[in-house]
Design a protein around this motif. Structure first.
Motif, mmCIF file in Angstrom:
data_model
loop_
_atom_site.group_PDB
_atom_site.id
_atom_site.type_symbol
_atom_site.label_atom_id
_atom_site.label_comp_id
_atom_site.label_asym_id
_atom_site.label_seq_id
_atom_site.Cartn_x
_atom_site.Cartn_y
_atom_site.Cartn_z
ATOM 1 N N LEU A 184 1.449 9.156 -6.059
ATOM 2 C CA LEU A 184 1.878 10.547 -5.851
ATOM 3 C C LEU A 184 2.896 10.968 -6.906
ATOM 4 C CD1 LEU A 184 2.188 10.639 -1.962
ATOM 5 C CD2 LEU A 184 0.445 11.735 -3.385
ATOM 6 N N PHE A 185 3.793 10.072 -7.255
ATOM 7 C CA PHE A 185 4.788 10.346 -8.297
ATOM 8 C C PHE A 185 4.082 10.640 -9.626
ATOM 9 C CE2 PHE A 185 7.098 8.432 -11.864
ATOM 10 C CZ PHE A 185 8.231 9.229 -11.891
ATOM 11 N N LEU A 186 3.119 9.802 -9.987
ATOM 12 C CA LEU A 186 2.398 10.013 -11.240
ATOM 13 C C LEU A 186 1.583 11.305 -11.222
ATOM 14 C CD1 LEU A 186 1.192 6.402 -12.070
ATOM 15 C CD2 LEU A 186 2.950 7.738 -13.234
ATOM 16 N N SER A 187 0.982 11.618 -10.079
ATOM 17 C CA SER A 187 0.208 12.859 -9.967
ATOM 18 C C SER A 187 1.092 14.084 -10.139
ATOM 19 C CB SER A 187 -0.501 12.925 -8.614
ATOM 20 O OG SER A 187 -1.379 11.844 -8.480
ATOM 21 N N ALA A 228 10.944 21.885 -16.724
ATOM 22 C CA ALA A 228 11.812 20.868 -17.325
ATOM 23 C C ALA A 228 13.256 21.033 -16.850
ATOM 24 C CB ALA A 228 11.739 20.943 -18.839
ATOM 25 N N LEU A 229 13.735 22.273 -16.747
ATOM 26 C CA LEU A 229 15.089 22.511 -16.249
ATOM 27 C C LEU A 229 15.208 22.074 -14.783
ATOM 28 C CD1 LEU A 229 17.904 23.720 -16.773
ATOM 29 C CD2 LEU A 229 16.999 25.893 -15.922
ATOM 30 N N PHE A 230 14.197 22.374 -13.997
ATOM 31 C CA PHE A 230 14.195 21.953 -12.598
ATOM 32 C C PHE A 230 14.249 20.433 -12.494
ATOM 33 C CE2 PHE A 230 11.610 20.430 -9.024
ATOM 34 C CZ PHE A 230 12.356 20.924 -7.961
ATOM 35 N N MET A 231 13.465 19.743 -13.314
ATOM 36 C CA MET A 231 13.410 18.285 -13.256
ATOM 37 C C MET A 231 14.719 17.639 -13.705
ATOM 38 S SD MET A 231 10.551 17.529 -11.940
ATOM 39 C CE MET A 231 10.226 15.835 -12.258
ATOM 40 N N THR A 232 15.465 18.287 -14.581
ATOM 41 C CA THR A 232 16.704 17.681 -15.088
ATOM 42 C C THR A 232 17.940 18.097 -14.303
ATOM 43 O OG1 THR A 232 16.912 19.463 -16.717
ATOM 44 C CG2 THR A 232 15.837 17.434 -17.428
ATOM 45 N N SER A 233 17.868 19.195 -13.573
ATOM 46 C CA SER A 233 19.086 19.684 -12.919
ATOM 47 C C SER A 233 19.083 19.556 -11.397
ATOM 48 C CB SER A 233 19.317 21.155 -13.297
ATOM 49 O OG SER A 233 18.236 21.944 -12.834
ATOM 50 N N ASN A 234 17.962 19.292 -10.792
ATOM 51 C CA ASN A 234 17.877 19.239 -9.339
ATOM 52 C C ASN A 234 18.330 17.855 -8.833
ATOM 53 O OD1 ASN A 234 17.182 19.380 -6.647
ATOM 54 N ND2 ASN A 234 15.247 20.411 -7.037
ATOM 55 N N PRO A 235 19.318 17.815 -7.918
ATOM 56 C CA PRO A 235 19.772 16.517 -7.404
ATOM 57 C C PRO A 235 18.703 15.778 -6.586
ATOM 58 C CG PRO A 235 21.138 18.313 -6.546
ATOM 59 C CD PRO A 235 20.107 18.918 -7.419
ATOM 60 N N ALA A 236 17.802 16.507 -5.942
ATOM 61 C CA ALA A 236 16.734 15.857 -5.179
ATOM 62 C C ALA A 236 15.805 15.076 -6.112
ATOM 63 C CB ALA A 236 15.939 16.889 -4.384
ATOM 64 N N VAL A 237 15.593 15.594 -7.303
ATOM 65 C CA VAL A 237 14.751 14.895 -8.275
ATOM 66 C C VAL A 237 15.440 13.608 -8.726
ATOM 67 C CG1 VAL A 237 13.698 15.056 -10.571
ATOM 68 C CG2 VAL A 237 13.595 17.009 -9.015
ATOM 69 N N LYS A 238 16.760 13.655 -8.863
ATOM 70 C CA LYS A 238 17.510 12.454 -9.248
ATOM 71 C C LYS A 238 17.380 11.386 -8.162
ATOM 72 C CE LYS A 238 20.164 11.829 -12.453
ATOM 73 N NZ LYS A 238 19.809 11.279 -13.765
ATOM 74 N N ILE A 239 17.488 11.793 -6.914
ATOM 75 C CA ILE A 239 17.332 10.845 -5.798
ATOM 76 C C ILE A 239 15.915 10.270 -5.793
ATOM 77 C CG2 ILE A 239 17.263 10.673 -3.274
ATOM 78 C CD1 ILE A 239 19.557 12.751 -3.255
ATOM 79 N N LEU A 240 14.917 11.127 -6.005
ATOM 80 C CA LEU A 240 13.533 10.644 -6.056
ATOM 81 C C LEU A 240 13.304 9.697 -7.230
ATOM 82 C CD1 LEU A 240 11.380 13.743 -5.075
ATOM 83 C CD2 LEU A 240 11.589 11.583 -3.869
ATOM 84 N N ALA A 260 0.828 -1.206 0.000
ATOM 85 C CA ALA A 260 0.000 0.000 0.000
ATOM 86 C C ALA A 260 0.864 1.258 0.000
ATOM 87 C CB ALA A 260 -0.929 -0.005 1.207
ATOM 88 N N LEU A 261 1.922 1.259 0.801
ATOM 89 C CA LEU A 261 2.788 2.442 0.858
ATOM 90 C C LEU A 261 3.530 2.671 -0.446
ATOM 91 C CD1 LEU A 261 4.258 2.182 4.480
ATOM 92 C CD2 LEU A 261 2.644 3.867 3.592
ATOM 93 N N THR A 262 4.070 1.610 -1.034
ATOM 94 C CA THR A 262 4.769 1.789 -2.315
ATOM 95 C C THR A 262 3.782 2.181 -3.404
ATOM 96 O OG1 THR A 262 4.652 -0.593 -2.757
ATOM 97 C CG2 THR A 262 6.681 0.248 -1.758
ATOM 98 N N GLY A 263 2.573 1.626 -3.370
ATOM 99 C CA GLY A 263 1.564 2.016 -4.346
ATOM 100 C C GLY A 263 1.154 3.475 -4.190
ATOM 101 N N LEU A 264 1.019 3.928 -2.945
ATOM 102 C CA LEU A 264 0.686 5.334 -2.698
ATOM 103 C C LEU A 264 1.806 6.245 -3.199
ATOM 104 C CD1 LEU A 264 -1.218 7.422 -1.389
ATOM 105 C CD2 LEU A 264 0.056 7.084 0.730
ATOM 106 N N PHE A 265 3.055 5.860 -2.949
ATOM 107 C CA PHE A 265 4.183 6.653 -3.434
ATOM 108 C C PHE A 265 4.163 6.739 -4.962
ATOM 109 C CE2 PHE A 265 8.550 6.782 -5.068
ATOM 110 C CZ PHE A 265 8.922 8.032 -4.596
#
Length: 111
Positions: free
Chosen positions: A26-29, A51-63, A18-23
């Motif tokens: 949320l990712f898809l949303s 798009a620049l934020f999604m490609t350059s932010n290290p937190a997005v890479k970790i997520l 359930a937790l992984t499915g919820l995550f």
């Protein structure tokens, strides 16, 4: 209940599913909200910033790595739970069949 026994329990695995499915939902949303910016007229600059934020932010890479791991755990755990439930259902069916055979033989023997 021991910690290892808790992690092996069916209920804990269902909560994990359930937790992984919820995550994943949320990712898809979040991605849907970002990509829907394409449909807003004259919003190209904001979409380019997104798009620049999604490609350059290290937190997005970790997520993104967390998302890959979550997909794997969700799929593997789901398959394991399905096989476990199928095995239990088959065992219960076999027990029921044996009980019906015994009851049928007792019924025949009685007459």
């Amino acid at each position: 209940m021991a910690k290892s026994a808790l992690m092996k329990s069916s209920l804990a695995k269902k909560y994990w599913m359930a937790l992984t499915g919820l995550f994943l939902c949320l990712f898809l949303s979040g991605h849907l909200a970002g990509n829907l910016q394409l449909l807003v007229p004259n919003n190209a600059l904001n979409f380019n910033k997104y798009a620049l934020f999604m490609t350059s932010n290290p937190a997005v890479k970790i997520l993104s790595y967390l998302t890959y791991i979550s997909i794997l755990f969700h799929a593997i755990d789901g398959i394991m739970l399905a096989f476990k439930i199928k095995r239990r259902v088959l065992l219960a069916m076999q027990k029921t069949i044996r009980q019906r055979i015994v009851l049928g033989l007792l019924e025949i023997w009685r007459y």
